[in-house]
Design a protein around this motif. Structure first.
Motif, PDB file in Angstrom:
ATOM      1  N   SER A  68      34.105  57.669  57.782  1.00  0.00           N
ATOM      2  CA  SER A  68      33.507  58.578  58.770  1.00  0.00           C
ATOM      3  C   SER A  68      34.585  59.432  59.448  1.00  0.00           C
ATOM      4  O   SER A  68      35.772  59.262  59.201  1.00  0.00           O
ATOM      5  N   ILE A  69      34.139  60.292  60.340  1.00  0.00           N
ATOM      6  CA  ILE A  69      35.045  61.004  61.242  1.00  0.00           C
ATOM      7  C   ILE A  69      35.425  60.011  62.359  1.00  0.00           C
ATOM      8  O   ILE A  69      34.568  59.287  62.851  1.00  0.00           O
ATOM      9  N   PRO A  70      36.709  59.959  62.769  1.00  0.00           N
ATOM     10  CA  PRO A  70      37.073  58.984  63.812  1.00  0.00           C
ATOM     11  C   PRO A  70      36.496  59.347  65.175  1.00  0.00           C
ATOM     12  O   PRO A  70      36.219  60.518  65.455  1.00  0.00           O
ATOM     13  N   SER A  71      36.337  58.320  66.018  1.00  0.00           N
ATOM     14  CA  SER A  71      35.908  58.575  67.396  1.00  0.00           C
ATOM     15  C   SER A  71      36.792  57.769  68.342  1.00  0.00           C
ATOM     16  O   SER A  71      37.332  56.728  67.953  1.00  0.00           O
ATOM     17  N   VAL A  72      36.942  58.261  69.563  1.00  0.00           N
ATOM     18  CA  VAL A  72      37.818  57.611  70.537  1.00  0.00           C
ATOM     19  C   VAL A  72      37.101  57.555  71.879  1.00  0.00           C
ATOM     20  O   VAL A  72      36.479  58.524  72.298  1.00  0.00           O
ATOM     21  N   VAL A  73      37.198  56.381  72.527  1.00  0.00           N
ATOM     22  CA  VAL A  73      36.660  56.249  73.884  1.00  0.00           C
ATOM     23  C   VAL A  73      37.721  55.628  74.776  1.00  0.00           C
ATOM     24  O   VAL A  73      38.584  54.884  74.310  1.00  0.00           O
ATOM     25  N   GLN A  74      37.658  55.981  76.053  1.00  0.00           N
ATOM     26  CA  GLN A  74      38.529  55.346  77.041  1.00  0.00           C
ATOM     27  C   GLN A  74      37.674  54.477  77.946  1.00  0.00           C
ATOM     28  O   GLN A  74      36.554  54.845  78.287  1.00  0.00           O
ATOM     29  N   GLY A  75      38.191  53.306  78.326  1.00  0.00           N
ATOM     30  CA  GLY A  75      37.423  52.434  79.207  1.00  0.00           C
ATOM     31  C   GLY A  75      38.161  51.143  79.484  1.00  0.00           C
ATOM     32  O   GLY A  75      39.361  51.035  79.262  1.00  0.00           O
ATOM     33  N   VAL A 132      39.992  67.645  54.099  1.00  0.00           N
ATOM     34  CA  VAL A 132      38.823  67.380  53.252  1.00  0.00           C
ATOM     35  C   VAL A 132      37.659  66.874  54.092  1.00  0.00           C
ATOM     36  O   VAL A 132      36.544  67.386  54.031  1.00  0.00           O
ATOM     37  N   ASN A 133      37.927  65.857  54.910  1.00  0.00           N
ATOM     38  CA  ASN A 133      36.863  65.160  55.634  1.00  0.00           C
ATOM     39  C   ASN A 133      36.601  65.835  56.982  1.00  0.00           C
ATOM     40  O   ASN A 133      37.220  65.509  57.977  1.00  0.00           O
ATOM     41  N   ASP A 149      41.397  72.349  60.068  1.00  0.00           N
ATOM     42  CA  ASP A 149      41.208  70.921  60.352  1.00  0.00           C
ATOM     43  C   ASP A 149      40.372  70.828  61.621  1.00  0.00           C
ATOM     44  O   ASP A 149      40.606  71.584  62.568  1.00  0.00           O
ATOM     45  N   ASN A 150      39.412  69.895  61.647  1.00  0.00           N
ATOM     46  CA  ASN A 150      38.576  69.777  62.848  1.00  0.00           C
ATOM     47  C   ASN A 150      39.344  69.166  64.021  1.00  0.00           C
ATOM     48  O   ASN A 150      38.911  69.269  65.160  1.00  0.00           O
ATOM     49  N   SER A 151      40.484  68.536  63.747  1.00  0.00           N
ATOM     50  CA  SER A 151      41.293  67.958  64.816  1.00  0.00           C
ATOM     51  C   SER A 151      42.361  68.956  65.260  1.00  0.00           C
ATOM     52  O   SER A 151      43.237  69.349  64.475  1.00  0.00           O
ATOM     53  N   ALA A 152      42.276  69.359  66.541  1.00  0.00           N
ATOM     54  CA  ALA A 152      43.273  70.299  67.074  1.00  0.00           C
ATOM     55  C   ALA A 152      44.666  69.681  67.029  1.00  0.00           C
ATOM     56  O   ALA A 152      45.660  70.374  66.770  1.00  0.00           O
ATOM     57  N   THR A 153      44.735  68.383  67.278  1.00  0.00           N
ATOM     58  CA  THR A 153      46.029  67.700  67.230  1.00  0.00           C
ATOM     59  C   THR A 153      46.618  67.761  65.829  1.00  0.00           C
ATOM     60  O   THR A 153      47.812  68.036  65.653  1.00  0.00           O
ATOM     61  N   ASN A 160      32.584  70.325  54.615  1.00  0.00           N
ATOM     62  CA  ASN A 160      33.828  69.631  54.281  1.00  0.00           C
ATOM     63  C   ASN A 160      34.752  70.533  53.458  1.00  0.00           C
ATOM     64  O   ASN A 160      34.391  71.644  53.060  1.00  0.00           O
ATOM     65  N   GLY A 161      35.953  70.040  53.221  1.00  0.00           N
ATOM     66  CA  GLY A 161      36.969  70.853  52.568  1.00  0.00           C
ATOM     67  C   GLY A 161      36.619  71.258  51.155  1.00  0.00           C
ATOM     68  O   GLY A 161      36.962  72.363  50.715  1.00  0.00           O
ATOM     69  N   THR A 162      35.923  70.392  50.426  1.00  0.00           N
ATOM     70  CA  THR A 162      35.576  70.730  49.043  1.00  0.00           C
ATOM     71  C   THR A 162      34.564  71.884  48.997  1.00  0.00           C
ATOM     72  O   THR A 162      34.660  72.771  48.146  1.00  0.00           O
TER      73      THR A 162
END
Lengths: 160, 124
Positions: free
Chosen positions: A115-122, B57-58, B9-13, B63-65
């Protein structure tokens, strides 16, 4: 079927590879979890499906997460890091460790969809997968300064 | 003439990390752009070509493909080099995305040396 031992090796080896290559910090396994002295911690998690299904997570204190994010971005940990940058960095760590585990075990267990990762703070956060799940826990020391916990919850898929 | 780079990339980081790693690799791009999704990347590509795309890709939505297939249908991308950057390391996925039109594949975690090794032949 992959044994618990080989999954633990894959988890620790993958985490060390990611921290060495992308976080530029040394990571070593420690025997006992040390309670985080900070009130708030972060839980980054990513789920996977396939012949086995489950969830990988990393849990660490906010200061540890801030240092990880700063190292990944090449910025000062005491500088102006937004909460979204810190969360995003921990999510990427979970994503890359999961990818490293996959590359180490997929020849044994076949394709895994992630999946796409997820992050929570708590506070006092844990993840769960029901009573039938196996759990591998790896407590680590980062640069001998911070503690973090990786957890891999998994079970055989009903579709397998 | 200087080269241009688009990081998708969907992650800005992760986009910032990729940009930093490209700089550390010694590769020289005159213009660098970012896109947070495949849809945003396609919009940028429709408004003008880039020399190199580094693409996850993900990603959610597209998605990337899928992005590779759609980008290859754009006349403006006929000469664009597309390199995937992903945690996915399954050989069948790599083979598939290469046959869909990607020119290279870098697995995460990555190093500046890996970027140099994969991108230098494509830039010459």
């Amino acid at each position: 079927m992959v044994t618990t031992v080989s999954l633990k090796d894959a988890l620790l080896g993958g985490a060390q590879e990611v921290f060495e290559t992308m976080v530029f910090m040394a990571l070593e396994e420690v025997d006992v979890a040390e309670e985080c002295s900070e009130d708030v911690s972060l839980l980054g998690s990513i789920t996977f499906t396939g012949n086995i299904e489950g969830c990988l997570s990393i849990r660490c204190g906010l200061q540890c997460a801030r240092t990880i994010a700063a190292n990944m971005l090449g910025t000062d940990p005491c500088g102006d890091l937004a909460e979204c940058d810190i969360n995003d960095a921990i999510g990427e760590v979970a994503n890359m460790v999961m990818g490293a585990i996959k590359s180490r075990v997929q020849h044994e267990i076949g394709t895994m969809e992630v999946s796409i990762p997820s992050v929570v703070q708590g506070r006092e956060m844990k993840h769960g997968l029901g009573d039938q799940a196996n759990e591998i826990v790896v407590n680590v020391s980062i640069e001998e300064q911070y503690r973090a916990t990786f957890s891999l919850l998994f079970r055989e898929s009903e579709l397998a | 003439m200087g080269k241009s780079l688009l990081i998708v990339d969907n992650s800005a980081t992760m986009r910032k990390i990729i940009m930093r790693t490209v700089r550390m690799s010694g590769l020289d791009f005159d213009r660098t752009e970012e896109a947070g999704s495949g849809v945003e990347a396609l919009q940028k590509l429709q408004s003008g070509p880039v020399d190199v795309i580094l693409c996850d890709v993900n990603m959610p939505e597209m998605n990337g493909t899928e992005l590779v297939k759609k980008a290859r249908q754009l006349p403006s991308c006929s000469g664009t080099k597309i390199v995937m950057v992903s945690t996915e390391s399954a050989q069948d996925l790599i083979d598939q995305v290469m046959s869909d039109g990607a020119d290279g594949y870098i697995t995460k975690p990555f190093t500046p040396e890996k970027f140099q090794e994969k991108l230098t032949p494509l830039l010459n």
